[in-house]
Scaffold this motif. Sequence first.
Motif, PDB file in Angstrom:
ATOM      1  N   UNK A 281      41.706  41.057  45.907  1.00 31.20           N
ATOM      2  CA  UNK A 281      41.470  42.133  44.940  1.00 31.20           C
ATOM      3  C   UNK A 281      41.909  43.486  45.467  1.00 31.20           C
ATOM      4  N   UNK A 282      41.709  43.718  46.751  1.00 33.61           N
ATOM      5  CA  UNK A 282      42.133  44.992  47.342  1.00 33.61           C
ATOM      6  C   UNK A 282      43.648  45.133  47.302  1.00 33.61           C
ATOM      7  N   UNK A 283      44.363  44.050  47.556  1.00 32.08           N
ATOM      8  CA  UNK A 283      45.825  44.106  47.478  1.00 32.08           C
ATOM      9  C   UNK A 283      46.279  44.258  46.029  1.00 32.08           C
TER      10      UNK A 283
ATOM     11  N   UNK B  81      38.570  55.483  39.853  1.00 29.47           N
ATOM     12  CA  UNK B  81      37.259  55.468  39.205  1.00 29.47           C
ATOM     13  C   UNK B  81      37.080  54.167  38.418  1.00 29.47           C
ATOM     14  N   UNK B  82      38.121  53.710  37.756  1.00 33.31           N
ATOM     15  CA  UNK B  82      38.040  52.433  37.033  1.00 33.31           C
ATOM     16  C   UNK B  82      37.798  51.291  38.017  1.00 33.31           C
TER      17      UNK B  82
ATOM     18  N   UNK C 132      34.165  47.269  40.415  1.00 32.08           N
ATOM     19  CA  UNK C 132      33.518  46.690  41.594  1.00 32.08           C
ATOM     20  C   UNK C 132      32.017  46.574  41.372  1.00 32.08           C
ATOM     21  N   UNK C 133      31.381  47.643  40.916  1.00 33.38           N
ATOM     22  CA  UNK C 133      29.937  47.602  40.700  1.00 33.38           C
ATOM     23  C   UNK C 133      29.560  46.650  39.574  1.00 33.38           C
ATOM     24  N   UNK C 134      30.310  46.658  38.485  1.00 34.25           N
ATOM     25  CA  UNK C 134      30.014  45.748  37.370  1.00 34.25           C
ATOM     26  C   UNK C 134      30.165  44.298  37.815  1.00 34.25           C
ATOM     27  N   UNK C 135      31.231  44.010  38.557  1.00 39.39           N
ATOM     28  CA  UNK C 135      31.437  42.653  39.051  1.00 39.39           C
ATOM     29  C   UNK C 135      30.350  42.222  40.022  1.00 39.39           C
ATOM     30  N   UNK C 136      29.937  43.127  40.902  1.00 30.39           N
ATOM     31  CA  UNK C 136      28.893  42.798  41.872  1.00 30.39           C
ATOM     32  C   UNK C 136      27.562  42.520  41.182  1.00 30.39           C
ATOM     33  N   UNK C 137      27.204  43.352  40.222  1.00 36.16           N
ATOM     34  CA  UNK C 137      25.955  43.127  39.499  1.00 36.16           C
ATOM     35  C   UNK C 137      26.017  41.844  38.684  1.00 36.16           C
ATOM     36  N   UNK C 138      27.141  41.557  38.062  1.00 37.14           N
ATOM     37  CA  UNK C 138      27.279  40.337  37.265  1.00 37.14           C
ATOM     38  C   UNK C 138      27.202  39.095  38.144  1.00 37.14           C
ATOM     39  N   UNK C 139      27.768  39.142  39.332  1.00 41.42           N
ATOM     40  CA  UNK C 139      27.798  37.978  40.212  1.00 41.42           C
ATOM     41  C   UNK C 139      26.502  37.814  41.002  1.00 41.42           C
ATOM     42  N   UNK C 140      25.765  38.886  41.218  1.00 42.75           N
ATOM     43  CA  UNK C 140      24.545  38.842  42.033  1.00 42.75           C
ATOM     44  C   UNK C 140      23.543  37.816  41.501  1.00 42.75           C
ATOM     45  N   UNK C 141      23.437  37.689  40.198  1.00 42.50           N
ATOM     46  CA  UNK C 141      22.501  36.742  39.602  1.00 42.50           C
ATOM     47  C   UNK C 141      22.810  35.316  40.053  1.00 42.50           C
ATOM     48  N   UNK C 142      24.085  34.972  40.148  1.00 44.09           N
ATOM     49  CA  UNK C 142      24.478  33.603  40.442  1.00 44.09           C
ATOM     50  C   UNK C 142      24.406  33.261  41.930  1.00 44.09           C
ATOM     51  N   UNK C 143      24.491  34.255  42.801  1.00 42.74           N
ATOM     52  CA  UNK C 143      24.457  33.971  44.243  1.00 42.74           C
ATOM     53  C   UNK C 143      23.137  34.383  44.887  1.00 42.74           C
TER      54      UNK C 143
END
Length: 190
Positions: free
Chosen positions: A144-146, A168-169, A174-185
Motif C-alpha cells: 500500500x505504501x508503494x 490527507x485522503x 488508513x484510519x478508516x481501513x484500520x477501524x474497519x479491520x480492527x473488528x475482525x482481528x
Amino acid sequence: MTTISTPQIEETPEAKAVAGRRARPYVHPYAGGILLGLVLFATFFLTGNGLGASGGMNRLVVWLEDLLAPGHVDRTAYLTSMAGGEANPFDSWVVFVFIGLFIGGALSGWLFGRTKVETQGGPHTPVRVRWLFAFLGGSVMGYGARLARGCTSGQALSGGAVLSVGSWAFMFAVFAGAYALAYFVRKLWN
C-alpha cells in the motif's frame, strides 16, 4: 467519597533485566507530537525534503535484488530507476533517513530500557499466528505504501504538512481501513 485505586504492577525479573536497566516512562503524547513537528520542520528547512521511510527501504531492497538478480531489475524501469544499472540507491536522501530511523529507534530503545525480544499477543493466540498476521499486515502495508507513493511518514506527515489533498485522503483511508479491520482481528488480542 469513593476512591479508585489502580493496581500496582509488580515488575518481573525479566522486565528488570531488559538491557540491564529499568524501562523509563514514555514521553507525553503532546510533547512527542510537538517534537515530531519540530523535526519535520527542521527536515524541510535544512534539506528541502520531508520525512519518509518506505522509499529508502524500497531502494535498499531493490539494491540487494540487483546484486542477486540484476537481469530482473534491469528489465523493469521502475526498479532500474532506484538501484538498477548505473543507479546508486545511496544517492537518494531517503535511504539515509531510513537508516537513521532504524539506528535511532534501536538506540532509543536501548537507552530507555525497552529493548527486549518478545512476541506480544492475546493469551489464546499462538505465537505462530501472531507472526503470520504480522507478516501479512506488513506486506499489505508495504504494498500500500508503494501504491500510494509513500508511507505514513512521507504521505501523512510530510504531505499533510504541506496540505497535499492526496496525503490527507491517504490518512483518512488508513484510519478508516484500520477501524474497519480492527473488528475482525480483535480476537488475536483476546
